[in-house]
Design an enzyme around this catalytic site. Sequence first.
Site, PDB file in Angstrom:
ATOM      1  N   LEU A 266      25.246   3.430  14.615  1.00 13.46           N
ATOM      2  CA  LEU A 266      26.460   2.619  15.896  1.00 13.46           C
ATOM      3  C   LEU A 266      26.538   1.394  15.339  1.00 13.46           C
ATOM      4  CD1 LEU A 266      24.225   4.047  17.911  1.00 13.46           C
ATOM      5  CD2 LEU A 266      24.454   2.469  19.427  1.00 13.46           C
ATOM      6  N   ASP A 267      28.480   1.176  15.751  1.00 11.39           N
ATOM      7  CA  ASP A 267      29.145  -0.063  14.143  1.00 11.39           C
ATOM      8  C   ASP A 267      29.394  -1.010  15.560  1.00 11.39           C
ATOM      9  OD1 ASP A 267      31.466  -0.319  12.958  1.00 11.39           O
ATOM     10  OD2 ASP A 267      32.207  -0.609  14.520  1.00 11.39           O
ATOM     11  N   GLU A 302      23.980  -0.875  12.641  1.00  9.45           N
ATOM     12  CA  GLU A 302      24.591  -1.921  12.605  1.00  9.45           C
ATOM     13  C   GLU A 302      24.891  -3.188  12.865  1.00  9.45           C
ATOM     14  OE1 GLU A 302      29.071  -3.390  10.007  1.00  9.45           O
ATOM     15  OE2 GLU A 302      29.066  -2.631  11.946  1.00  9.45           O
ATOM     16  N   ASP A 328      22.395  -7.703   3.956  1.00 10.00           N
ATOM     17  CA  ASP A 328      22.248  -8.881   3.375  1.00 10.00           C
ATOM     18  C   ASP A 328      21.584  -8.583   1.698  1.00 10.00           C
ATOM     19  OD1 ASP A 328      22.021 -10.288   4.947  1.00 10.00           O
ATOM     20  OD2 ASP A 328      19.699 -11.093   5.128  1.00 10.00           O
ATOM     21  N   HIS A 330      22.860  -5.754   0.674  1.00  8.41           N
ATOM     22  CA  HIS A 330      24.501  -6.043  -0.580  1.00  8.41           C
ATOM     23  C   HIS A 330      24.606  -7.182  -0.977  1.00  8.41           C
ATOM     24  CE1 HIS A 330      28.912  -5.523  -0.823  1.00  8.41           C
ATOM     25  NE2 HIS A 330      28.722  -4.832  -1.456  1.00  8.41           N
ATOM     26  N   GLN A 398      32.390  -3.382   2.927  1.00 12.33           N
ATOM     27  CA  GLN A 398      31.552  -3.787   1.422  1.00 12.33           C
ATOM     28  C   GLN A 398      33.454  -3.439   0.770  1.00 12.33           C
ATOM     29  OE1 GLN A 398      30.344  -6.120   2.632  1.00 12.33           O
ATOM     30  NE2 GLN A 398      29.604  -5.484   4.023  1.00 12.33           N
TER      31      GLN A 398
END
Length: 606
Positions: A266-267, A302, A328, A330, A398
């Site tokens: 879920l975005d 997300e 975090d 990442h 990213q």
Amino acid sequence: MTASDPIARAHAMPFGSVIMGDQVALRLWAPLADAVSVELDGGEPVPMDPMDDGWFEARVPGAAGLRYRFVLPDGTRVPDPASRFQPDDVLGPSEVVDPHAYRWSDGAWQGRPWREAVIYELHVGTFTPEGTFRAAIDRLDHLVDLGVTAIELMPVGDFGGDRNWGYDGVLPYAPDSAYGRPDDLKALVDAAHRRGLMVFLDVIYNHFGPEGNFLPLYAPVFTDRHKTPWGAGINYDDEGSRWIREFVIHNTLYWIEEFHLDGLRLDAVHGIVDDSPRHLLDELAERIRAAVPDRPVHLVLENEENEAERLARRDDDPVTYTAQWNDDVHHVLHTAATGENAGYYADYRGKTDLLGRALAEGFAYQGEEMPYRGSARGEPSGHLPPTAFVAFLQNHDQIGNRAFGDRITDKTPAEAVRAAACVCLLSPQVPLLFMGEEWAARQPFPFFVGFEGDLADAVREGRRSEFARFPEFQDPEQRERIPDPVAEATFRSAKLDWSDLDREPHKGWHDWYRRVLAVRHAEVVPRLAGLDGHGAAYEIVADGAVAVRWRLGDGSTLHLHCNLSPAEAAGFPEQPGEVIWREGRADGPDGVLGPWSVRWSVSQAG
């Protein structure tokens, strides 16, 4: 019927089109319209019958393949918001689809437990030269051989134009025709299940795209009570919100039941604002789990706010959501490997305590103020099992939200990337790779859309303005070099070149990823069953160097000594157990690791 017999699957829809013998029932919720008609195959509009609570219905002669549009009182023709297929894009007619026509061959599929997940995120349009669901099937064996156990498709709900990341969708039930027909997506899922691969789909319930969104013309879809980065919030808690909530919840059930998906991502759920007594996210998860009790369904968030409460467990099982993308992790790995400190990376660069905390406890910030962000973020998360977090070194955001869509391997020394990657891939958190990462693909993944006219101009200028605040793009000439997001060439630049797998250095990278993931499946995954929280600790050894240990589900302990810096680091504690992976100069004197070096080991219980 045996497990091998062909199966038909369909979700019971309270709206949209339903085939009933030699007729098709069409239903539309349009409380803001006095009357609605339906146009069939381009003929004269036929009045629909008004029903209670703002509904309109018509039963018309027809079958699969019938094309129809709803006609509003002012003559505006609109597609079915619950359309299963749009052969001529978002402005064209909807097509009646018979969900029973596809015969599934995966009757024996019972899913896989979450702890086995190694996720591979891909964009259907750029994953293969053809950019279709069917073409993706031909690459599934590559993923199985790599060690992947799940593919995650970027959003496929119908969007305007023939190319898009997918986050501009306006018809969330219709797989975009640029990728194929609904049966083609079902064939991809079917083929994945035959190979033991789970399939997840990225879905968006925080906004609708800018082209082809006719919903506000006839339904109270938005509310001024809430503001989001995309404008007025979707109406999940104001007057008339009941059927908007149902529209979203049925969409999740549709994907899980009719397309036999294993989970959803879920975005940006922080953009789903709901002040009702039962938040949409809670109701949605409860409804899915009640509807599909016989196989695991994995629901991943997300969430910019890092709300640990949404990841709560009961008897080792998620109460609502299975896991969250862990930005975090990442950020601490990316800043360590690259040295970047622009933008939000300023809150992470050079903060070794955050590196240790994100690896051991999930969230790096757990309620503390973040200087660049300008506010506090996160909740305590050390009580959660590591598998409540999805860790990654690269993903679509990213990479693609960088000005040039460049990958970390483009400018970062290989030894730094491998050190950070093996930390991510062997961690008890669930790892995710972005397509092509496993061979250090040369292709960027820039932002792209297929809009035209004024909308294209707005996207183009908005993209350049977005990067104006970054120091390296304050020069207008630099900003002009940013790829044009509406140009077809930008989209084509993102298509993977699979022939690179046969040449160095890409062949070597691929072999490295295969070997690391083989170790994960052999040494880490079997120990994750029964894993709970409060079982990790970390120690800061030097700048960029930490020692972390996790108590695993079988009572063993997983140990990580990592030096994510360009200088030698001394002072590591004794590392017990059997070494399962070394990277860099990780076999020197006790307590010393060379630059960009990592050592993983496992000690048994007792």
